[in-house]
Design a protein around this motif. Structure first.
Motif, PDB file in Angstrom:
ATOM      1  N   UNK A 417     -55.859  -2.399 -76.847  1.00  0.00           N
ATOM      2  CA  UNK A 417     -55.747  -2.175 -78.289  1.00  0.00           C
ATOM      3  C   UNK A 417     -56.926  -2.779 -79.051  1.00  0.00           C
ATOM      4  N   UNK A 418     -57.331  -3.978 -78.672  1.00  0.00           N
ATOM      5  CA  UNK A 418     -58.480  -4.617 -79.341  1.00  0.00           C
ATOM      6  C   UNK A 418     -59.741  -3.793 -79.129  1.00  0.00           C
ATOM      7  N   UNK A 419     -59.950  -3.320 -77.908  1.00  0.00           N
ATOM      8  CA  UNK A 419     -61.134  -2.506 -77.603  1.00  0.00           C
ATOM      9  C   UNK A 419     -61.165  -1.243 -78.454  1.00  0.00           C
ATOM     10  N   UNK A 420     -60.028  -0.545 -78.530  1.00  0.00           N
ATOM     11  CA  UNK A 420     -59.964   0.690 -79.327  1.00  0.00           C
ATOM     12  C   UNK A 420     -60.226   0.386 -80.794  1.00  0.00           C
ATOM     13  N   UNK A 426     -66.075   0.441 -85.879  1.00  0.00           N
ATOM     14  CA  UNK A 426     -67.537   0.644 -85.870  1.00  0.00           C
ATOM     15  C   UNK A 426     -67.885   2.068 -86.283  1.00  0.00           C
ATOM     16  N   UNK A 427     -67.136   3.049 -85.770  1.00  0.00           N
ATOM     17  CA  UNK A 427     -67.372   4.442 -86.147  1.00  0.00           C
ATOM     18  C   UNK A 427     -67.098   4.676 -87.626  1.00  0.00           C
ATOM     19  N   UNK A 430     -69.934   3.334 -89.682  1.00  0.00           N
ATOM     20  CA  UNK A 430     -71.112   4.204 -89.586  1.00  0.00           C
ATOM     21  C   UNK A 430     -70.940   5.442 -90.453  1.00  0.00           C
ATOM     22  N   UNK A 431     -69.719   6.011 -90.478  1.00  0.00           N
ATOM     23  CA  UNK A 431     -69.455   7.179 -91.316  1.00  0.00           C
ATOM     24  C   UNK A 431     -69.558   6.841 -92.797  1.00  0.00           C
ATOM     25  N   UNK A 432     -69.062   5.649 -93.184  1.00  0.00           N
ATOM     26  CA  UNK A 432     -69.127   5.244 -94.577  1.00  0.00           C
ATOM     27  C   UNK A 432     -70.562   5.061 -95.038  1.00  0.00           C
ATOM     28  N   UNK A 433     -71.391   4.467 -94.155  1.00  0.00           N
ATOM     29  CA  UNK A 433     -72.817   4.278 -94.492  1.00  0.00           C
ATOM     30  C   UNK A 433     -73.507   5.622 -94.632  1.00  0.00           C
ATOM     31  N   UNK A 434     -73.193   6.553 -93.712  1.00  0.00           N
ATOM     32  CA  UNK A 434     -73.817   7.883 -93.761  1.00  0.00           C
ATOM     33  C   UNK A 434     -73.442   8.638 -95.048  1.00  0.00           C
ATOM     34  N   UNK A 435     -72.161   8.531 -95.463  1.00  0.00           N
ATOM     35  CA  UNK A 435     -71.720   9.190 -96.700  1.00  0.00           C
ATOM     36  C   UNK A 435     -72.393   8.573 -97.922  1.00  0.00           C
ATOM     37  N   UNK A 436     -72.568   7.247 -97.897  1.00  0.00           N
ATOM     38  CA  UNK A 436     -73.206   6.563 -99.020  1.00  0.00           C
ATOM     39  C   UNK A 436     -74.669   6.964 -99.145  1.00  0.00           C
ATOM     40  N   UNK A 437     -75.343   7.068 -97.997  1.00  0.00           N
ATOM     41  CA  UNK A 437     -76.757   7.461 -98.017  1.00  0.00           C
ATOM     42  C   UNK A 437     -76.921   8.907 -98.459  1.00  0.00           C
ATOM     43  N   UNK A 438     -75.934   9.764 -98.085  1.00  0.00           N
ATOM     44  CA  UNK A 438     -76.002  11.178 -98.456  1.00  0.00           C
ATOM     45  C   UNK A 438     -75.847  11.394 -99.957  1.00  0.00           C
ATOM     46  N   UNK A 439     -75.103  10.475-100.615  1.00  0.00           N
ATOM     47  CA  UNK A 439     -74.910  10.596-102.058  1.00  0.00           C
ATOM     48  C   UNK A 439     -75.979   9.831-102.819  1.00  0.00           C
TER      49      UNK A 439
END
Length: 439
Positions: A417-420, A426-427, A430-439
Motif C-alpha cells: 500500500x505504501x509503495x502504491x 508522484x504521478x 507531475x500532472x498538476x505541474x504539467x497543467x499549471x505550466x500549460x495554463x
C-alpha cells in the motif's frame, strides 16, 4: 482593503465553525452507531459462536459477508444519495440497518447468520462515502482533513464505548429467557432506527437551503463551494463506465484497503485474540477499548496537522507503515501488555490514515466522478480489507492455532500500500505541474 480581507476571513471562520457544530456532532453519532452495529459481532462471538456452532473459518466468513454486500451495493447507494438527497437517503440507510442489526438476535445457526450479515452490509452500503460526499457540499477543502478526521473519530470511539458496554450486555444472560448476545444486538440496534427518523428532520441537503445560517454566511458558503466545485469540474472528468478501468482509482482503493483491513480485522477478531490470554468477558471489554481510546485522540491531531501543513502524501504513508510495524511485532510477542501496546499502534495508524487520505482523494477526483469514485474506492477497500482479510485471518488462525500469527499477511499488505501511494502521489504531482505550466 485590509479591513475587507479581515472581514472576509472572520466570515469564513464563523461560517465553517457554525456548519461544523451543526452537522458534525449528529453525523458522528450516526457513524458511531454504524460501527457499533457492524462490529458488535466481535464481542457477541464470545457467547454466540458456541451457541450456534461456528468454527473460526465460519465466523470469519460470516464477518466477511457484510463487506461483500457493502461492495456490491456501495456505488448504487452513493448515486442514489446524489439523486434523492442526503437527508432522505441517509435516513433510509440508518433505519434499515438498525432494524436488521437488531434482528441478528433471531439467528439460529450459521446460515441464518450469513444471511443477516449480508443484508446488513447491503443496508449500510453508501453511508460513509455518502457522508464524505455530503461534507464536500459544506466544508471548504482547506478544512476537510481535520473535519473528516473528526467525523471518523466515531469509528474508534464506537469500539471504545461499545466494548465495555457490550460486555455488560453479555452479563444479561438469562434475562427474559434470552442469552446475553441476544440483548446485545437488540439494545445496540434499535437506537439507530431512532437516529434515522431524526435525520429526516435535522439534515439540510445543500448550503443554499440552510435557513440556520445568516444570509451573509449562506451566500459566502454557497459561493465558496461553487468555486471549488468548478475547480474540480475543470479536471479531466472520468465517465462512470470508465471509472473502474482507471488505474488511479484502483490504486487509491488498494491503498485504502490496508487501513480498512487493519480496522476490520481487529474490530471482528480482537476480542477473541484477547480471550486467548485467559481473560474474562468484562476484562476483554475494558482492555479491548484501550487501543481505540488512544486512536481517537491521535487521529484528530494528525488530521489537523495535515491541514495545517497542507501535506497529504506522508501524512497518509506514515500511518500505513505504522500498521505494518505494529502487526509484524505483535505476531512475534506472546504476553498481554506488549500486544495491547502494539495493537494500539496498529489502530492509531489505521484511523490516523483516514483524514489525510480522504482529503487527498476528494481533491484528486473530478466533481462529476466524485460520488461514484469515493463510493468505489471505499467499496473495493472494504471488499479487500474486510471481505478478504477478515477471512484470511480466520484461515490462518485455524491452520496455525495462533491468533498472533494470523496478523502477518497484513504486514505485506502495508508495504504494498505504501509503495502504491508513493507512486500515485508522484504521478498526481507531475500532472498538476504539467497543467499549471500549460495554463
Amino acid at each position: 482593503m485590509e479591513t475587507t480581507v479581515t472581514d472576509e476571513k472572520q466570515l469564513e471562520r464563523e461560517t465553517v465553525k457554525k456548519v461544523t457544530w451543526r452537522l458534525l456532532p449528529f453525523l458522528m453519532l450516526c457513524y458511531l452507531f454504524a460501527f457499533i452495529d457492524r462490529g458488535n459481532i466481535g464481542m457477541a462471538a464470545l457467547q454466540m459462536n458456541q451457541d450456534i456452532g461456528l468454527s473460526s473459518k465460519m465466523f470469519g466468513f460470516a464477518g466477511s459477508l457484510f463487506f461483500i454486500a457493502y461492495f456490491i451495493f456501495e456505488v448504487p447507494s452513493n448515486l442514489a444519495l446524489q439523486r434523492f438527497g442526503a437527508r432522505k437517503w441517509l435516513a433510509r440507510i440508518m433505519i434499515t440497518w438498525g432494524l436488521i442489526s437488531a434482528s441478528t438476535a433471531l439467528v439460529q445457526g450459521p446460515h441464518s447468520l450469513y444471511f443477516v450479515r449480508f443484508i446488513l452490509g447491503a443496508a449500510e452500503a453508501g453511508f460513509f462515502p455518502g457522508v464524505v460526499l455530503y461534507l464536500t457540499y459544506w466544508i471548504p477543502s482547506a478544512y476537510r482533513a481535520r473535519i473528516v478526521a473528526l467525523f471518523m473519530v466515531a469509528i474508534p470511539a464506537a469500539s471504545f464505548i461499545a466494548s465495555p458496554f457490550s460486555a455488560l450486555l453479555l452479563q444479561m444472560d438469562g434475562v427474559g429467557g434470552m442469552r446475553g448476545w441476544h440483548w446485545l444486538f437488540i439494545i445496540e440496534g434499535l437506537p439507530t432506527v431512532l437516529l434515522g427518523i431524526v435525520c429526516l428532520f435535522f439534515l439540510t441537503d445543500r448550503p443554499e437551503q440552510a435557513i440556520w445560517l445568516t444570509t451573509r454566511q449562506r451566500e459566502w458558503l454557497t459561493r465558496t463551494m461553487a468555486a471549488e466545485t468548478a475547480a474540480r469540474t475543470a479536471k479531466a472528468h472520468v465517465p462512470l463506465w470508465k471509472l473502474f478501468s482507471n488505474p488511479h482509482v484502483w490504486g487509491m482503493a488498494l491503498v485504502c484497503s490496508c487501513a480498512s483491513a487493519a480496522g476490520s480485522v481487529l474490530n471482528v477478531w480482537q476480542p477473541q485474540l484477547l480471550k486467548s490470554f485467559g481473560l474474562g468477558v468484562m476484562q476483554i471489554g475494558l482492555i479491548n477499548s484501550i487501543p481505540y481510546a488512544v486512536a481517537c485522540v491521535l487521529m484528530v491531531w494528525w488530521g489537523r496537522h495535515s491541514d495545517r501543513t497542507r501535506e497529504r502524501r506522508w501524512h497518509t504513508a506514515i500511518p500505513l507503515l505504522l500498521i505494518g510495524a505494529g502487526m509484524g511485532l505483535a505476531s512475534a510477542v506472546h504476553t498481554l501488555a506488549p500486544v495491547v501496546v502494539l495493537l494500539s499502534l496498529v489502530l492509531i495508524g489505521a484511523y490516523s490514515f483516514k483524514g489525510p487520505f480522504w482529503a487527498m482523494a476528494t481533491g484528486w477526483l473530478a466533481t462529476g466522478s466524485a460520488a461514484a469514485g469515493l463510493a468505489g474506492i471505499n467499496a473495493v477497500s472494504n471488499l479487500i480489507g474486510g471481505g478478504l482479510m477478515v477471512n484470511v485471518y480466520g484461515w490462518v488462525k485455524e491452520a496455525t492455532g495462533s491468533y498472533s500469527l494470523a496478523l502477518l499477511p497484513m504486514v505485506l499488505m502495508s508495504l504494498v500500500s505504501v509503495t502504491i501511494l508513493l507512486v500515485l502521489s508522484s504521478k498526481s504531482r507531475a500532472q498538476a505541474v504539467a497543467m499549471k505550466e500549460a495554463t
